[in-house]
Design a protein around this motif. Structure first.
Motif, short mmCIF file in Angstrom:
data_model
loop_
_atom_site.label_atom_id
_atom_site.label_comp_id
_atom_site.label_asym_id
_atom_site.label_seq_id
_atom_site.Cartn_x
_atom_site.Cartn_y
_atom_site.Cartn_z
N GLY A 74 45.04 31.35 40.69
CA GLY A 74 45.58 31.56 42.03
C GLY A 74 46.28 32.89 42.24
N LEU A 75 46.46 33.68 41.17
CA LEU A 75 47.12 34.97 41.34
C LEU A 75 46.19 35.98 42.02
N GLN A 76 46.79 36.85 42.81
CA GLN A 76 45.99 37.85 43.53
C GLN A 76 45.74 39.06 42.63
N ASN A 77 44.84 38.89 41.68
CA ASN A 77 44.51 40.00 40.79
C ASN A 77 43.61 41.01 41.51
N ARG A 78 43.36 42.14 40.84
CA ARG A 78 42.61 43.22 41.48
C ARG A 78 41.16 42.84 41.78
N ASP A 79 40.59 41.99 40.96
CA ASP A 79 39.21 41.57 41.21
C ASP A 79 39.11 40.85 42.56
N LYS A 80 40.08 39.96 42.81
CA LYS A 80 40.11 39.26 44.10
C LYS A 80 40.37 40.23 45.25
N LEU A 81 41.37 41.09 45.06
CA LEU A 81 41.74 42.01 46.13
C LEU A 81 40.62 42.99 46.46
N GLN A 85 38.43 43.54 49.96
CA GLN A 85 38.53 44.90 50.48
C GLN A 85 39.98 45.30 50.78
N ILE A 86 40.91 44.75 49.96
CA ILE A 86 42.31 45.11 50.07
C ILE A 86 42.65 46.20 49.05
N SER A 87 41.96 46.18 47.91
CA SER A 87 42.15 47.18 46.87
C SER A 87 40.91 48.06 46.76
N ASP A 88 41.11 49.32 46.43
CA ASP A 88 39.98 50.24 46.30
C ASP A 88 39.41 50.25 44.88
N SER A 89 40.00 49.43 44.00
CA SER A 89 39.52 49.35 42.62
C SER A 89 39.70 47.94 42.09
N SER A 90 38.82 47.54 41.17
CA SER A 90 38.94 46.21 40.54
C SER A 90 39.37 46.32 39.09
N SER A 91 39.66 47.52 38.63
CA SER A 91 40.01 47.71 37.22
C SER A 91 41.42 47.21 36.93
N CYS A 92 41.65 46.79 35.70
CA CYS A 92 42.93 46.25 35.26
C CYS A 92 44.03 47.30 35.41
N VAL A 93 45.13 46.91 36.04
CA VAL A 93 46.25 47.82 36.24
C VAL A 93 46.87 48.21 34.90
N ASN A 94 46.92 47.25 33.95
CA ASN A 94 47.63 47.48 32.69
C ASN A 94 46.86 48.34 31.69
N CYS A 95 45.52 48.21 31.69
CA CYS A 95 44.75 48.94 30.67
C CYS A 95 43.65 49.82 31.25
N ALA A 96 43.21 49.55 32.48
CA ALA A 96 42.15 50.32 33.15
C ALA A 96 40.85 50.34 32.35
N GLN A 97 40.62 49.32 31.53
CA GLN A 97 39.43 49.30 30.68
C GLN A 97 38.43 48.20 31.07
N ALA A 98 38.79 47.36 32.01
CA ALA A 98 37.89 46.26 32.41
C ALA A 98 38.30 45.77 33.79
N ILE A 99 37.47 44.90 34.36
CA ILE A 99 37.80 44.29 35.65
C ILE A 99 38.98 43.35 35.47
N GLU A 100 39.93 43.42 36.38
CA GLU A 100 41.16 42.64 36.27
C GLU A 100 40.95 41.22 36.79
N THR A 101 40.43 40.35 35.94
CA THR A 101 40.33 38.92 36.22
C THR A 101 41.47 38.21 35.49
N HIS A 102 41.64 36.91 35.77
CA HIS A 102 42.64 36.14 35.04
C HIS A 102 42.32 36.12 33.55
N GLU A 103 41.03 35.91 33.25
CA GLU A 103 40.61 35.82 31.84
C GLU A 103 40.90 37.12 31.10
N HIS A 104 40.66 38.24 31.77
CA HIS A 104 40.92 39.52 31.12
C HIS A 104 42.42 39.77 30.96
#
Length: 207
Positions: A74-81, A85-104
């Motif tokens: 239920g968290l609004q991660n970057r993949d969801k955003l 079309q709320i975020s211009d990127s889906s990459s992980c904020v913490n590592c920038a190495q993968a798509i920011e899903t809950h699993e990642h």
């Protein structure tokens, strides 16, 4: 939203009115109708595998809330955003190495893994729930540490998104240790088995 709220309130009124006759609540085979109505309003609550991990009485409530949101994705991660079309990127904020899903974010992010590994090393136990020989108290501490770890990972992600700065994993680990120790001391009873006492002393928790 207003239509849904209106329908809900009408249904509440219908349930409550059905049990109130002549100024008294009617009895049925299960007890007072208001109690039956209350349970109906709650709806079914089947226990899921992660229920005890999230809502253990030793956990800090705000940590449990984040843990519940993670468990329900239920968290609004970057993949969801990004898909909204709320975020211009889906990459992980913490590592920038993968798509920011809950699993990642809570399972494979290199930043998160450093924090998780640090807490597991401190506890001498896995946060994944595979500690078969744990005492009941040790299980509570592991759940407490897991929820705190998830909370701080999510908190760091949010701070990094706003300030573009990320705290060193070592610093976050120390913050988690500090809050876990304080919570343990708050919850401890006067008596505990020697095995639990020795384990807590090994974590530098004064008993």
């Amino acid at each position: 939203m207003h239509v849904l709220l209106w329908r809900f309130l009408c249904k509440v009124k219908e349930v409550l009115n059905s049990g109130f006759v002549g100024g008294h609540w009617q009895l049925d085979a299960r007890g007072y109708s208001i109690q039956a109505g209350y349970h109906w309003l709650q709806g079914p609550h089947p226990l899921v595998q992660w229920y005890k991990d999230v809502w253990d009485s030793w956990n800090i409530p705000k940590h449990s809330l984040v843990g519940w949101m993670i468990s329900y994705h239920g968290l609004q991660n970057r993949d969801k955003l990004f898909h909204l079309q709320i975020s211009d990127s889906s990459s992980c904020v913490n590592c920038a190495q993968a798509i920011e899903t809950h699993e990642h974010l809570f399972g494979s992010c290199v930043y998160s893994l450093q924090i998780i590994a640090g807490i597991e090393h401190w506890l001498g136990m896995s946060l994944a729930g595979s500690n078969l020989n744990c005492t009941q108290m040790q299980k509570k501490v592991v759940r407490l540490a897991l929820m705190a770890t998830w909370y701080f990972i999510w908190n760091q992600r949010n701070e990094c998104r706003l300030s573009l700065t990320l705290a060193a994993p070592k610093r976050v680990i120390m913050e988690i240790q500090s809050i876990v120790k304080a919570r343990i001391l708050q919850k401890l009873q006067n008596f505990m088995p020697n095995r639990d006492r020795e384990w807590l002393l090994s974590l530098s928790i004064p008993i």
